[in-house]
Design an enzyme around this catalytic site. Structure first.
Site, mmCIF file in Angstrom:
data_model
loop_
_atom_site.group_PDB
_atom_site.id
_atom_site.type_symbol
_atom_site.label_atom_id
_atom_site.label_comp_id
_atom_site.label_asym_id
_atom_site.label_seq_id
_atom_site.Cartn_x
_atom_site.Cartn_y
_atom_site.Cartn_z
ATOM 1 N N TYR A 52 7.972 0.377 -1.417
ATOM 2 C CA TYR A 52 6.740 0.951 -1.952
ATOM 3 C C TYR A 52 7.028 2.310 -2.590
ATOM 4 O O TYR A 52 6.580 2.600 -3.701
ATOM 5 C CB TYR A 52 5.693 1.097 -0.850
ATOM 6 C CG TYR A 52 4.399 1.681 -1.351
ATOM 7 C CD1 TYR A 52 4.221 3.067 -1.452
ATOM 8 C CD2 TYR A 52 3.364 0.858 -1.759
ATOM 9 C CE1 TYR A 52 3.048 3.605 -1.929
ATOM 10 C CE2 TYR A 52 2.174 1.399 -2.245
ATOM 11 C CZ TYR A 52 2.033 2.761 -2.325
ATOM 12 O OH TYR A 52 0.873 3.288 -2.814
ATOM 13 N N LYS A 131 7.642 10.892 13.379
ATOM 14 C CA LYS A 131 6.649 10.258 12.511
ATOM 15 C C LYS A 131 6.283 8.913 13.135
ATOM 16 O O LYS A 131 7.052 7.963 13.058
ATOM 17 C CB LYS A 131 7.195 10.056 11.103
ATOM 18 C CG LYS A 131 6.172 9.474 10.143
ATOM 19 C CD LYS A 131 6.764 9.285 8.759
ATOM 20 C CE LYS A 131 5.713 8.725 7.812
ATOM 21 N NZ LYS A 131 5.195 7.409 8.248
ATOM 22 N N LYS A 308 7.967 20.259 8.905
ATOM 23 C CA LYS A 308 6.920 21.110 8.347
ATOM 24 C C LYS A 308 7.325 22.574 8.429
ATOM 25 O O LYS A 308 7.883 23.010 9.438
ATOM 26 C CB LYS A 308 5.610 20.946 9.122
ATOM 27 C CG LYS A 308 5.043 19.549 9.178
ATOM 28 C CD LYS A 308 3.798 19.520 10.063
ATOM 29 C CE LYS A 308 3.211 18.123 10.167
ATOM 30 N NZ LYS A 308 2.046 18.092 11.087
ATOM 31 N N CYS A 450 -3.844 -25.444 -10.336
ATOM 32 C CA CYS A 450 -2.791 -25.513 -9.311
ATOM 33 C C CYS A 450 -3.401 -25.150 -7.959
ATOM 34 O O CYS A 450 -3.923 -24.043 -7.791
ATOM 35 C CB CYS A 450 -1.650 -24.563 -9.646
ATOM 36 S SG CYS A 450 -0.368 -24.489 -8.357
#
EC number: 6.5.1.2
Length: 690
Positions: A52, A131, A308, A450
């Site tokens: 992605y 995470k 961070k 189809c």
């Protein structure tokens, strides 16, 4: 078998013209929207996070090189994905931003160098925390009491899940105030998840009860929080780790570390065991390496390390770029890999007729999940990697989705392996399969006739972004097809209540409701109908372009490829796909049958299309009577652009209650900010009724 949705396999270096870039960008947008829908709405992703992100980065690159290709609805201007209506929606007090994903150490060091240079510091202190692979949520406490829970949704608005969140035993309904005073209003964010052992036990119970099991803990957590019945949620083993306070009423803390100290004092759990304060990026990288080694031993799924900048002054200085905070990065873990063999190859037929080859694997465990299938994408991929039936292969599974074949282990070959080629005829309907010259795309030419295509086309046709037949979800669509009640889209409009009452899970009221919704769907905007038809390579943006260019459906149907390519952003490949679709007698026959049933198309772009031409709007907060997508669509229908972020090109920011940083950004730039009354006044000045 589930449809394996392919992704564009593009060579950006080979793109040397704006038309070619436009075609590629449209393919990428369509793929990203599809994967956003599967990830955020269906909780059933079919590509890895890495894949992605690769598609997203390709689209970013194209839009940077060809700014004219940028569209208001591009996924690059989105924080996340779309929101379902069933639970109701709420506007976040401040945007729930996504994090930029990085995969290599060099990328992390580049991030750190940017922070160091822009902050003017020799050493930057970071907070590094796991995470979690779950569902991001936001809780709002007022006077110490939980008053609202929401999913992240698209980052601006989310699904309201207050009743469900309250059933999670680890979530305090009232905050503790014995160690630290509780603010009048507190907006906290966290990740809902399931422990591995509790997830496995939960799945075993479902299997024993004859219910469908969940693919992974993330899907189980997301599905559990999105239940309409909170009693179901209460029976699920959900937990939440909290990690952030949203800066909606100013900041009471100087650093993120102070926030992480305060949260547990209020009764909000944080992942204390694996959070590290790191002076310099080397310490964060070392922590990442340690977690990679330990990830399989942890009681929960994590897929990376969030790094961070610790101090909030640094956050303010670095700011946010498009969809990503520049003061944070998500350093993802490498994908899990395993060796297995290919027992067989077959093809699946998707909604648009795209043919996708799939490998049947000897069962192998990868990251605690048994894997038996792998997508091979296209014939080019098979040929390039020389994949054969019987081969021993290295596979990887990233992001708990369908795995990929990394490479063939040629030393294991014994001469019995058999090459594979996509068949010349569709295995479902027998129609000719057309393979592109580069072998990267193959399509069944059966179109709407189809059965395999129709099954997916019907789901797409009824989807919210298309004709929005709310009561015709995937399961009901499958049920109608399996019962033999519909073979084409037009058959929908021949259904009667008596047909539905013969099926399971239909009562008199639910049957009548669906019949009414189907009847109502005969009145459509032209662009939504074009998108609903599922024409290959035609996403919602292209459908809108077609409606802006052609006043009627007949005008579009009669247009040839040359006429289509005169439209900006429609290249030869997309034009060929459109012309081929409407040249097919079966497709035209289905549309004619729908017209006989009462299909009425309105083109909102045919009238008043230029009243707002040249203006760019940004909408923030909640507007009475409008959803975010509806008001954006409205101004676009009148010639304006609607973007998700404030820039020098923005003419107006329309701000409702709950408006966040976009309003402040507009004030800083001197851009006019309109409330809803002023927005309606502007429309009236232009002769537009709203």
């Amino acid at each position: 078998m589930p449809d394996v949705d392919p992704t564009p396999d593009l060579d950006l270096e080979a793109i040397d013209s704006e038309p070619a870039a436009a075609e590629a960008a449209e393919q990428l947008r369509a793929a990203l929207r599809h994967h956003n829908y599967r990830y955020y709405v269906l909780d059933a992703p079919v590509v890895s996070d890495a894949e992605y992100d690769r598609l997203f980065q390709q689209l970013q690159t194209l839009e940077a090189e060809y700014p004219v290709l940028q569209t208001p609805d591009s996924p690059t201007h989105q924080v996340g994905g779309p929101v379902r209506d069933e639970l109701g929606t709420v506007t976040h007090p401040a945007p729930m931003l996504s994090l930029k994903a990085v995969y290599e150490e060099d990328e992390v060091r580049n991030f750190a160098e940017t922070c160091r240079e822009e902050l003017g510091r020799e050493t930057v202190t970071y907070i590094a925390e796991p995470k979690f692979d779950g569902l991001a949520v936001e809780l709002i406490y007022e006077d110490g009491r939980l008053v609202q829970g929401a999913t992240r949704g698209d980052g601006e608005t989310g699904e309201e899940i207050t009743a469900n969140v309250k059933t999670i035993k680890g979530v305090p309904l009232r905050l503790r105030d014995d160690a630290r005073p509780v603010p009048d209003r507190l907006v906290v964010r966290g990740e809902a998840y399931m422990r591995k052992d509790e997830f496995n036990a939960f799945n075993r119970r479902r299997e024993e009860e004859g219910k469908k099991v969940f693919a992974n803990p993330r899907n189980a957590a997301a599905g559990s929080l999105r239940q309409l019945d909170s009693n179901i949620t209460a029976r699920r083993p959900l937990r939440i780790y909290f990690y952030e306070i949203a800066p909606v009423d100013g900041r009471d803390f100087a650093t993120h570390a102070e926030v992480l100290e305060a949260l547990p004092e209020w009764g909000l759990r944080v992942c204390e065991d694996h959070i590290r304060r790191c002076d310099g990026i080397d310490a964060a990288l070392a922590h990442h390496a340690a977690l990679v080694d330990r990830r399989d031993d942890l009681p929960y799924e994590i897929d990376g390390l969030v790094i961070k900048v610790n101090d909030f002054d640094g956050h303010e200085t670095l700011g946010v770029r498009d969809r990503d905070p520049r003061w944070a990065a998500a350093y993802k873990f490498p994908p899990r890999r395993a060796t297995t063999s290919i027992e067989d190859l077959f093809v699946q037929v998707g909604r648009t007729g795209r043919i996708t080859p799939v490998a049947v694997l000897a069962p192998v465990e990868v990251g605690g999940v048994e894997v038996t299938r792998a997508s091979l994408h296209n014939q080019n991929e098979i040929d390039r990697k020389d994949i054969r039936i019987g081969d021993t292969v290295l596979i990887e599974r990233a992001g708990d989705v369908i795995p990929q074949v990394v490479k063939v282990i040629e030393d294991e070959r014994d001469g019995t392996e058999a090459p594979y080629h996509i068949p010349d005829a569709c295995p479902v309907c027998g129609s000719e399969v057309v393979l592109s010259d580069d072998k990267k795309q193959a399509f069944c030419t059966g179109g709407m006739t189809c059965p395999a295509q129709f099954r997916e086309r019907l789901k797409h046709y009824a989807s919210r972004e298309a004709t929005d037949i709310e009561g015709l979800g995937d399961k009901r669509a499958e049920q109608l097809i399996d019962a033999g009640l519909i073979q084409t889209i037009s058959d929908l409009y021949e259904l009667e209540k008596a047909d539905l009452l013969q099926l399971e899970r239909y009562a008199d009221k639910s049957a009548q409701n669906l019949i009414d919704e189907i009847e109502a769907s005969l009145e459509q905007d032209l662009d939504r109908f074009l998108y609903a038809l599922g024409i290959p390579l035609v996403g919602s943006a292209t459908a809108r372009l077609l409606a802006q260019h052609f006043d009627t459906l007949d005008a579009l149907v009669d247009a040839d490829e040359d006429a289509l390519t005169t439209i900006d952003d429609i290249g030869p490949e997309v034009a060929h796909s459109i012309a081929t679709f409407f040249a097919d007698d079966a497709n035209r026959g289905v549309i004619d049958e729908m017209r006989d049933a009462g299909l009425t198309l309105t083109n909102p772009y045919a009238e008043d299309a230029a009243r707002l031409e040249g203006l760019t709007f940004v909408f923030t907060g909640s507007l009475e009577g409008w959803t975010r997508s509806a008001v954006q669509r409205f101004v676009e229908q009148h010639g304006a652009n609607a973007t998700s972020s404030v820039s020098g090109n923005t003419d107006y920011v329309v701000a409702g209650p709950g408006a966040g940083s976009k309003r402040d950004d507009a004030d800083d730039r001197g851009i006019p900010v309109l409330d809803e009354d002023a927005f309606h006044a502007l429309l009236r000045e232009q002769g537009i009724d709203a």
